[in-house]
Structures are given as C-alpha cells and as structure tokens.
Scaffold this motif. Structure first.
Motif, PDB file in Angstrom:
ATOM      1  N   ALA A 309       0.835  -1.210   0.000  1.00  0.00           N
ATOM      2  CA  ALA A 309       0.000   0.000   0.000  1.00  0.00           C
ATOM      3  C   ALA A 309       0.866   1.256   0.000  1.00  0.00           C
ATOM      4  N   MET A 310       1.972   1.237   0.736  1.00  0.00           N
ATOM      5  CA  MET A 310       2.904   2.364   0.722  1.00  0.00           C
ATOM      6  C   MET A 310       3.403   2.629  -0.698  1.00  0.00           C
ATOM      7  N   VAL A 491      -8.994   8.145   4.412  1.00  0.00           N
ATOM      8  CA  VAL A 491      -9.848   8.283   3.239  1.00  0.00           C
ATOM      9  C   VAL A 491      -9.003   8.632   2.009  1.00  0.00           C
ATOM     10  N   VAL A 492      -8.100   9.585   2.182  1.00  0.00           N
ATOM     11  CA  VAL A 492      -7.226  10.005   1.082  1.00  0.00           C
ATOM     12  C   VAL A 492      -6.294   8.861   0.680  1.00  0.00           C
ATOM     13  N   TYR A 493      -5.736   8.201   1.672  1.00  0.00           N
ATOM     14  CA  TYR A 493      -4.822   7.082   1.421  1.00  0.00           C
ATOM     15  C   TYR A 493      -5.515   6.019   0.572  1.00  0.00           C
ATOM     16  N   GLY A 494      -6.725   5.666   0.970  1.00  0.00           N
ATOM     17  CA  GLY A 494      -7.460   4.646   0.240  1.00  0.00           C
ATOM     18  C   GLY A 494      -7.761   5.049  -1.188  1.00  0.00           C
ATOM     19  N   GLN A 495      -8.064   6.320  -1.407  1.00  0.00           N
ATOM     20  CA  GLN A 495      -8.402   6.756  -2.763  1.00  0.00           C
ATOM     21  C   GLN A 495      -7.255   6.542  -3.732  1.00  0.00           C
ATOM     22  N   LEU A 508      -5.174  -9.099  -2.803  1.00  0.00           N
ATOM     23  CA  LEU A 508      -4.284  -8.208  -2.057  1.00  0.00           C
ATOM     24  C   LEU A 508      -4.959  -6.868  -1.802  1.00  0.00           C
ATOM     25  N   LEU A 509      -5.698  -6.366  -2.775  1.00  0.00           N
ATOM     26  CA  LEU A 509      -6.425  -5.115  -2.574  1.00  0.00           C
ATOM     27  C   LEU A 509      -7.416  -5.252  -1.421  1.00  0.00           C
ATOM     28  N   ASP A 510      -8.123  -6.369  -1.380  1.00  0.00           N
ATOM     29  CA  ASP A 510      -9.081  -6.616  -0.310  1.00  0.00           C
ATOM     30  C   ASP A 510      -8.369  -6.678   1.041  1.00  0.00           C
ATOM     31  N   GLN A 511      -7.176  -7.283   1.067  1.00  0.00           N
ATOM     32  CA  GLN A 511      -6.413  -7.386   2.311  1.00  0.00           C
ATOM     33  C   GLN A 511      -5.898  -6.023   2.766  1.00  0.00           C
ATOM     34  N   ILE A 512      -5.547  -5.169   1.817  1.00  0.00           N
ATOM     35  CA  ILE A 512      -5.123  -3.809   2.169  1.00  0.00           C
ATOM     36  C   ILE A 512      -6.243  -3.077   2.891  1.00  0.00           C
TER      37      ILE A 512
END
Length: 573
Positions: A309-310, A491-495, A508-512
């Motif tokens: 995610a980073m 919220v911003v991070y997720g976008q 992996l997206l779901d796990q993030i």
C-alpha cells in the motif's frame, strides 16, 4: 500492467526509464552489492562518513544527472528533474541505508531555493558544482526555533566591504551535509540600510573561513551539522530570495524535497522484509516452521499488505506531483500524506516484522538492526507527523465536500523535466485547492468486500463532519483535531491506492482494506476517548467501528505472495 513487486536488486531493470537512467541505477545497485553486506553494516556500526559513496556519486555524475533541471543541463540530454526516476533513486538508497539516502535528500533540499530563484548566476554555479561532484545543504533549522520559518536568528547586516552586500552572523543546527556542501542555501533575516527587515535566502560555501563547522549533532554515518557564520560575506550574486519570496521558497522546497521521505522509508522496509521472511520461514520452533504459527502469518500478511500500500500510494502521488500546475495543486495534500502517513506505515511494518523475528532484529550482522533503529526518524524528522497532519486538515473541507472535475492524471514515468516544481508560486491558499471526487473512486470498487466496508466508514466520516463537527473549542484542541486528521488521511490514502489497484490482485487489494478498516476503527475508538469528545461524537465513533470481512482463501492467496520472497534476495557477504 505488470504486477507490483518489492524492489529486488538481483532482477531490477526499470524498463519505463531511458537507457542512461537504467544504467545509472543499475550501476548504483552494483556498487552497493560489490561492497557487500559486511562492509555496509560495519560502516554503519562504526559511524563511517560516506565519503566513498560520494566519490562514486561524483564519478558517475549521479546527483548531477538526477537533480539538474533541463534548463541548466548545458546540452546534456540525460540531465533533468524527473520525480519518477528520483523516487526510484530514493527507494534504492533507502534500501541500502538511511545515511546514503540522507546525503541525497539534503542535496535536493539545498537545491530547492536555488532552482526556484531568479538568480541565474547561482543556478549556473549549482549546475557546475553538481557536475563536479558537490553535494548541497539546506540551512533552515536553528537550535532555538527548529524549522520554524517565522523565527530566525541568522541576521544579515549591511556591509562596508567592497563587493559585499551583507555580513551574515548566526548559527544553524541539524543541517545535513553541512560539513562538505559546495553550496548551502541559508535562510535568515536581513536589515537594509534604511532599517527595514526582510526574510532572505542566500548561498554560503562550507569551505569559506567564516563558515565555522561546530559539530555533528548525532552519532552516525550522516553528518548532521551545526555551523556558525561569523560575519560571512554575502555578495549580491549570493542572494536567492528576499521577503515573501524567501518564505515561499522555504515551504515550496519542502514540497519538492521531502517527498523523498516516503520512498526512503519504502526502501528500508523492503530490505527488512526480505531478511525477516527468510529468517522466519527457515527457523524451526517446537518442530514447526515459525511461519506455521497463525499469529506469525497474520503479522507477515499485515506487514506485506501495508508495504505494498505504501508503494501504491507513493507511486500514484508522483503522478499528481508531475502533472501539477497553478490550476491543479492537489499535490499539496498528497505531499504531507507521503511525509506523515507513508513513513508512519513504514514504522508499523518494521514493528510487525520485529515482533516476529524478535531478538534476531538486534543482531549486528543484520540490516534489520539498522532498519529498526532508523525507520522512526523519517516521520519524526522534516516536520513531524503532527505538523503534517495539521496541514492536511486545511484541505479537508474541499476534499470531502466540494469535488470538481479534472482531466484524468495518467501514470507519469515519461522522461520529461518537472519544471513546475520550481515555479509553484506563493505558498498560500491551501483552503482554495480543489480535488476530484473521492466517492466515485470508492464506488468503482464496491465489488471488493473490504473496500465496500471501508467506504461505509469513509461515508460515516463525512456525516461526522456535517452532523457532529468539532465545535469552536475543539477546533483549538490540537490533540482532538489530530485524531480527526488521521481519520481523514485514511480516506485520502485509500483513494490513491484504489487509483493504482490494477497493479495488484483483487485479493491483495481486499487485504489492504482489511487494515484500513481496522485502523479507522482504532482512530474512532481514540476519538471516543478524547476528553473533549461530546456524547454525539462518542455515539458516532462507536457506530463507525467495523470488522473487516474475513476470507481465508483471500488470506492464503496473499500469504502465498509473502512466502514467495523467502530466500529471494540476500545481500552479498
């Protein structure tokens, strides 16, 4: 699009870059690998100044190629300021050690006020110095004031010396490269002959006799200097900015240079991850591999998901930086996100890994020991998490409630010069910056269970701001507001993660977003417990808590990615 993976020195070949960029990055990796792990770790333990690295940088003209804008490249087609390849360089340097990254980082900061100025002579001087192998320094911080640009005790008074405009006197503190920098961009305050005061940025030379190097304020390979200017002669050709322009140059340099914090953190955590999974997966306890214990697998999956995610967020942020203009300044939010959120996640990743490898993480023959010691410096230096989260809050109303349409921002790894970095304009007007619609981004991924569940929390946060917004007293309570800022940052991070979702599997997206949900719930609980939270806010906080959607098949799919890194990379002895 290629699947996103961790940086691997053995296979690294960034085909998105031009041939010379690829050659230089590969040459840098080979230089570290040829020196070997024993030398790398010994130099860190013995606090050896990185002179051999800087000799390599000079020989390869590495910093000259990567940090000279095309306008001052003197016909060299490979020189440009390209945030995409600069991010790649920063990640590699972090991978091998914070001290190497730091020499690059403070060179970038030192160059900011120079490239932003209208002083053509100083710019040409900087280009020549880089080409000759010089590094730079950023003389902003002071012992008494930190990086408070409103206060400075570096004072310039008019000079009677021929050819000298001012004599500068004062101390600067916590200045990287201050021992060898060919040009130090120094922030101070000048008094003109008519008695008027103004901020000023000027350049000094660390080899000048009136530049007095006092000390390295830390113990380590990095030289984090304190120096004094004692009636240092400042000529007209040394002055970069005066007045409000000097103030803006200080803040705009932060926008350009301190983005490197996120990619440096990524590099550090990647190296630590390789060591951790290889150690844990091959260690037998009670007749089982350490990685067969459920809590260990959970820690690795969480660490890996956070690390990817980073990379997703930081990579997407680069696109916005490179596409920015005076009409599109969304980068002003994404920049403090990289400095605060991404680097804090780096701390979390290393902590999770350390909980698994335990005592191994203290051994002197591991890179992990250095990573565990230094990873916390990145969010704590360069403004601290608190300062950057407070900055994010300025953008929250427009981001959450007033979206506007923008042309799509594409992936920006093209070989172009990022000239806007040095023409950002006055450092004000954060509240007027507008953003694209965050809700539509989340809605596109509503088929992913944990994205949908986190979107419920993000929507609840919007309701919090409309129905139970901080009152006047709470708006003065920084402790309370910082917690609100952390909720907003998720919220911003997720976008931006979702905007790069094609680089990872759906699992992996779901796990993030599993950890996004847990983190949001944690901050909601913290808000509930704040002394100043109202009953309505407490009720909101409890209602906003969610449990991630559990899926064993998804977890196992991500674990298979994690374990694929067992033995994949180990630095040469």
């Amino acid at each position: 699009m290629a699947h996103l993976t961790l940086f691997d020195p053995a296979t690294y070949d960034p085909t998105q870059f031009d041939d010379e960029t690829r050659r230089q990055l590969r040459s840098l990796i080979d230089w570290f690998e040829d020196r070997g792990k024993a030398r790398l770790l010994a130099d860190d333990l013995e606090a050896v100044w990185t002179s051999d690295f800087l000799d390599f940088v000079a020989k390869e003209k590495l910093f000259a190629t990567f940090s000279t804008p095309a306008a001052y490249a003197d016909g060299d087609a490979d020189k440009r300021w390209d945030a995409s390849r600069n991010a790649a360089l920063s990640e590699i340097l972090g991978f091998y050690g914070l001290s190497y990254w730091y020499a690059w980082q403070v060179t970038v900061l030192g160059l900011g006020p120079i490239w932003m100025s209208e002083n053509e002579e100083a710019k040409r001087r900087a280009a020549r110095a880089l080409n000759g192998g010089s590094v730079m320094a950023f003389g902003l911080s002071e012992r008494a004031h930190g990086a408070d640009v409103y206060s400075t005790d570096m004072l310039l008074r008019p000079s009677e010396e021929e050819g000298v405009e001012f004599l500068a006197s004062g101390e600067k503190y916590y200045i990287g490269n201050g021992n060898v920098a060919g040009m130090v961009s120094v922030f101070g305050r000048r008094t003109d002959r008519d008695g008027t005061d103004a901020y000023v940025f000027f350049v000094a030379d660390s080899s000048h006799p009136r530049y007095v190097l006092r000390d390295n304020v830390i113990h380590g390979q990095m030289f984090v200097s304190t120096f004094t200017l004692e009636d240092y002669p400042v000529r007209a050709e040394d002055i970069l900015h005066t007045g409000a322009d000097a103030f803006s140059a200080a803040l705009n340099t932060v926008n350009v240079g301190k983005f490197n914090l996120c990619t440096g953190s990524i590099g550090i955590t990647e190296h630590a991850f390789y060591e951790s999974i290889t150690h844990a997966h091959n260690r037998i306890l009670y007749g089982n591999r350490v990685t067969e214990f459920p809590h260990v697998r959970a820690s690795f999956v969480d660490a890996y998901s956070r690390l990817i995610a980073m990379k997703l967020f930081s990579g997407r942020a680069v696109d916005y930086f490179r596409s920015a203009s005076l009409e599109d300044r969304r980068y002003l939010l994404f920049n403090p996100m990289t400095k605060a959120k991404v680097t804090s996640e780096g701390e979390t990743v290393v902590r999770l890994l350390h909980d698994v490898i335990a005592a191994k993480g203290y051994e002197k023959n591991t890179y992990f020991r250095e990573a565990a010691q230094m990873i916390g410096t990145l969010p704590k230096l360069e403004g601290t998490v608190h300062v950057n989260v407070a900055l994010m809050l300025k953008f929250m109303p427009a981001y959450m409630f007033a979206p506007m349409d923008y042309p799509d921002v594409v992936t920006r790894d093209d070989a172009s010069d990022d000239a806007f970095f040095f023409a950002q304009g006055p450092a004000r007007g954060a509240g007027k910056v507008r953003f694209h619609d965050w809700e539509s981004t989340y809605e596109k991924f509503s088929h992913v269970p944990n994205v949908a569940r986190f979107y419920e929390q993000a929507s609840a946060f919007k309701t919090f701001l409309t129905d139970t917004a901080p009152d006047e007293a709470q708006q003065k309570d920084l402790d309370f507001l910082l917690n609100v800022g952390h909720l907003f940052s998720l919220v911003v991070y997720g976008q931006l993660i979702l905007e790069s979702a094609e680089k990872v599997s759906t699992e992996l997206l779901d796990q993030i977003f599993d950890f996004q949900i847990r983190d949001f719930s944690g901050y909601a609980v913290a808000l509930h417990g704040k002394p100043s939270s109202t009953e309505a806010q407490q009720a909101w906080a409890l209602a906003a808590i969610r449990k991630p959607v559990a899926d064993l098949d998804r977890f196992d799919a991500v674990w298979s990615e994690v374990v694929s890194y067992d033995g994949a990379y180990e630095m040469r002895a």
